[in-house]
Design a protein around this motif. Structure first.
Motif, PDB file in Angstrom:
ATOM      1  N   GLU A 157       0.609  -1.307  -0.140  1.00 12.97           N
ATOM      2  CA  GLU A 157      -0.101  -0.027   0.021  1.00 12.97           C
ATOM      3  C   GLU A 157       0.926   1.300   0.069  1.00 12.97           C
ATOM      4  O   GLU A 157       0.229   2.277   0.139  1.00 12.97           O
ATOM      5  N   SER A 209      -2.141   2.256  15.052  1.00 12.70           N
ATOM      6  CA  SER A 209      -3.342   1.504  14.988  1.00 12.70           C
ATOM      7  C   SER A 209      -3.533   0.614  15.976  1.00 12.70           C
ATOM      8  O   SER A 209      -2.900   0.574  17.125  1.00 12.70           O
ATOM      9  N   GLY A 210      -4.878   0.059  16.102  1.00 17.49           N
ATOM     10  CA  GLY A 210      -5.096  -1.007  17.216  1.00 17.49           C
ATOM     11  C   GLY A 210      -6.509  -0.849  17.555  1.00 17.49           C
ATOM     12  O   GLY A 210      -6.741  -1.518  18.708  1.00 17.49           O
ATOM     13  N   THR A 260       0.995   1.731  10.573  1.00 18.48           N
ATOM     14  CA  THR A 260       0.741   1.083   9.269  1.00 18.48           C
ATOM     15  C   THR A 260       0.911   2.269   8.274  1.00 18.48           C
ATOM     16  O   THR A 260       1.203   2.384   7.316  1.00 18.48           O
TER      17      THR A 260
END
Ligand code: PQQ
Length: 563
Positions: free
Chosen positions: A61, A170-171, A155
């Motif tokens: 990505e 993130s998470g 990310t």
């Protein structure tokens, strides 16, 4: 040469390099280059392709960056490459050594680096920031941002603003507490932290001392019941943009945790919101919540892109975002006021529309998955909801053309069956309290690349794609719109009409974000290729269709042949 603050702030005007995520800090992904245009794009040819190597072929990505003829691009599993942008030869490679226990929810992706001074800086799946020497790829500093064993990861690409490196985390599926943080890009020293869940204290760090800088939202538990704010999610997992004219960082926030909304009555600030943050100390200047009391996993992380438009002879300082919940929002970027909003997908079932004054959704009766405790069962009443939780739009960035005044939105048409289940928080375990399956909304296509007019809410053109679209979009002054498809193509469209003008098969699904720059008097285009991301993992019925796509891990570079 060293990358300076001025290089980053001028990135949208200097097509000889790409030194910001978003091809400009406002995130427009608009290039002023027009050597490539609607009359010659059909002659575009690959000049080199580079393999990321190894068996680690998962979603790619990344948005490449370009500086002084060198490309810096990341790959799955927290890898970074420096590549000679003229020849495609590797200069160096850095592989983060990841522990076994990393917990990325949605594939082992990375979306790109930040460049600053003589460093290449990126976030890892074990929630660290790593700064590498741009010439050697050797680490200069490594800093832990959060505990990966609690479910944190990084990310997104970090960004550099006014000499500060800004990152999200993130998470959200593990009951973490989202936050935005600033670090010294030269040393990795923490400068400020701003939690994105109401009730948590923000801090500014000076001379090794932590100075309180106000509780997010003023105090704990106002829009949350009991202790639920302590594991409230609102991950800042897609990073942010920066608008110099209002001196604001714009970060989106993800779903509140857990997904089962009956466990947390209230608006659950600042989940599923856009936040304007002061880059100097992390204070929240304003917020706009797209899905208050989210019950469908409609993260509000999507990029908020600054743009100006004229109305009655006045320039409006606006910002736009296409939310996972299916609505497109135009906000006043000075104060977060709602200007207008409209659907950008064909069908929305969970809301009847938006309040024209405030932009708050008008919930549809029966649109919310039921409360499991109401049926004394382990499973609440399911609902069919559209869009699916993977969103009218997911992580993949849209683009704004200064030529056409249109936004080019990569979107998907799908629905889901979703139901709630009981759940309690346990560190490092999924904190959802929900089950789901995604279904395509049409037999012949899921992905729709749309040209949307932010003034009228009208769709000007659309391109339909069989598989869900999962790649970023870029547009140029040559009236081109570029994006990729899971079927493997890099495609280019006429920005005014949507006519497909070019396609090239890269050999694996394109879920990266294309870029363009000029070098030695020629215009180049690059894109990462490698199928993956959340769809094969979470896509239910859709995942079954797309799992046959071959994986990969390459970056492709194109230009016109020399005549
Ligand atoms: N990442 C993708 C992807 O890269 O394909 C798709 C998603 C993520 C989602 O649909 C998510 O909901 C999501 N949520 C979080 C989170 O709440 O922390 C993180 C990420 C991520 O870091 O990639 C995704």
């Amino acid at each position: 040469q060293a990358v300076t603050d001025a290089d980053i702030m001028n990135d949208h005007k200097t097509p000889g390099d790409i030194v910001s995520y978003g091809m400009g800090t406002q995130g427009q992904r608009f290039s002023t280059l027009d050597d490539l245009n609607t009359s010659n794009i059909q002659y575009l040819q690959p000049v080199w392709a580079f393999s990321f190597g190894s068996e680690k072929m998962r979603g790619q990505e990344s948005q490449p960056m370009i500086k002084d003829g060198v490309m810096y691009v990341t790959a799955s599993y927290s890898r970074v490459y420096a590549i000679d942008a003229r020849t495609g030869e590797e200069i160096w490679q850095y592989d983060a050594r990841l522990p076994d226990g990393i917990m990325p929810c949605c594939d082992v992706v990375n979306r790109g680096v930040a460049l600053y001074d003589d460093k290449v800086i990126f976030g890892t799946l074990d929630a660290k920031l790593v700064a590498l020497d741009k010439d050697t790829g050797k680490p200069v500093w490594i800093k832990k941002v959060a505990d990966y064993q609690a479910g944190y990861a990084i990310t997104a690409a970090p960004i550099v603003v006014k000499g500060k490196l800004i990152t999200g985390v993130s998470g959200g599926e593990f009951g973490i507490v989202g936050k935005v943080e600033a670090y010294d890009p030269n040393t990795g020293e923490l400068l400020w932290t701003r939690p994105t869940v109401e009730g948590h204290m923000g801090y500014v760090y000076k001379d090794g001392k932590a100075i309180e800088n106000g509780i997010s939202g003023g105090k704990a538990g106002v829009t949350w019941p009991g202790d639920m704010w302590k594991n409230g999610g609102a991950a800042t997992w897609l990073g942010g943009t920066y608008d110099p004219s209002t001196d604001s960082l714009f970060f989106g926030t993800g779903n509140p945790a857990p997904w089962n909304s009956h466990l947390r009555p209230g608006d659950n600030l600042f989940s599923s919101s856009r936040l304007a943050i002061d880059p100097d100390d992390g204070s929240i200047k304003w917020h706009f919540q797209t899905t208050p009391h989210d019950g469908w996993d409609y993260d509000g992380v999507n990029e908020l892109i600054s743009f100006n438009y004229e109305e009655n002879g006045k320039t409006i300082q606006a910002a736009a975002t296409a939310d996972r919940n299916g609505f497109f929002y135009v906000l006043n970027r000075e104060n977060g006021d709602f200007i207008r909003g409209f659907p950008f997908v064909d069908k929305i079932t969970w809301a009847k529309g938006l309040d024209p004054e405030t932009g708050r959704p008008i919930y549809a009766e029966g649109g919310r998955p039921g409360d499991p405790s109401a049926t004394q069962g382990t499973k609440g009443e399911p609902v069919i909801a559209q869009p699916a939780f993977l969103g009218g739009k997911n992580w993949m960035p849209m683009a704004y053309s200064q030529e056409t005044g249109l936004f080019y939105v990569p979107s998907n048409e799908w629905s889901m069956e979703i139901w709630n289940e009981p759940v309690s928080y346990k560190k490092g375990a999924a904190f959802l309290g929900a089950g789901f399956t995604i279904k395509p909304a049409h037999d012949d296509y899921i992905g729709v690349l749309r040209a949307m007019d932010p003034k009228t809410g009208k769709e000007v053109w659309r391109y339909e794609n069989t598989a869900p679209l999962w790649g970023g979009v870029m547009t140029t002054a040559g009236n081109l719109v570029f994006t990729g498809t899971p079927e493997g193509y890099l495609k280019a469209f006429d920005a005014r009409t949507g006519e497909e003008l070019y396609k090239f098969n890269t050999g694996s699904g394109v879920v990266g974000t294309p870029v363009t720059w000029s070098m030695d008097g020629e215009q180049y285009v690059s894109v990462a290729s490698g199928w993956g991301g959340a769809v094969p993992l979470w896509g239910g019925e859709v995942a079954r269709v797309v799992k046959e796509f071959n994986q990969g891990g390459m970056v492709w570079t194109f230009k016109l042949p020399k005549d």
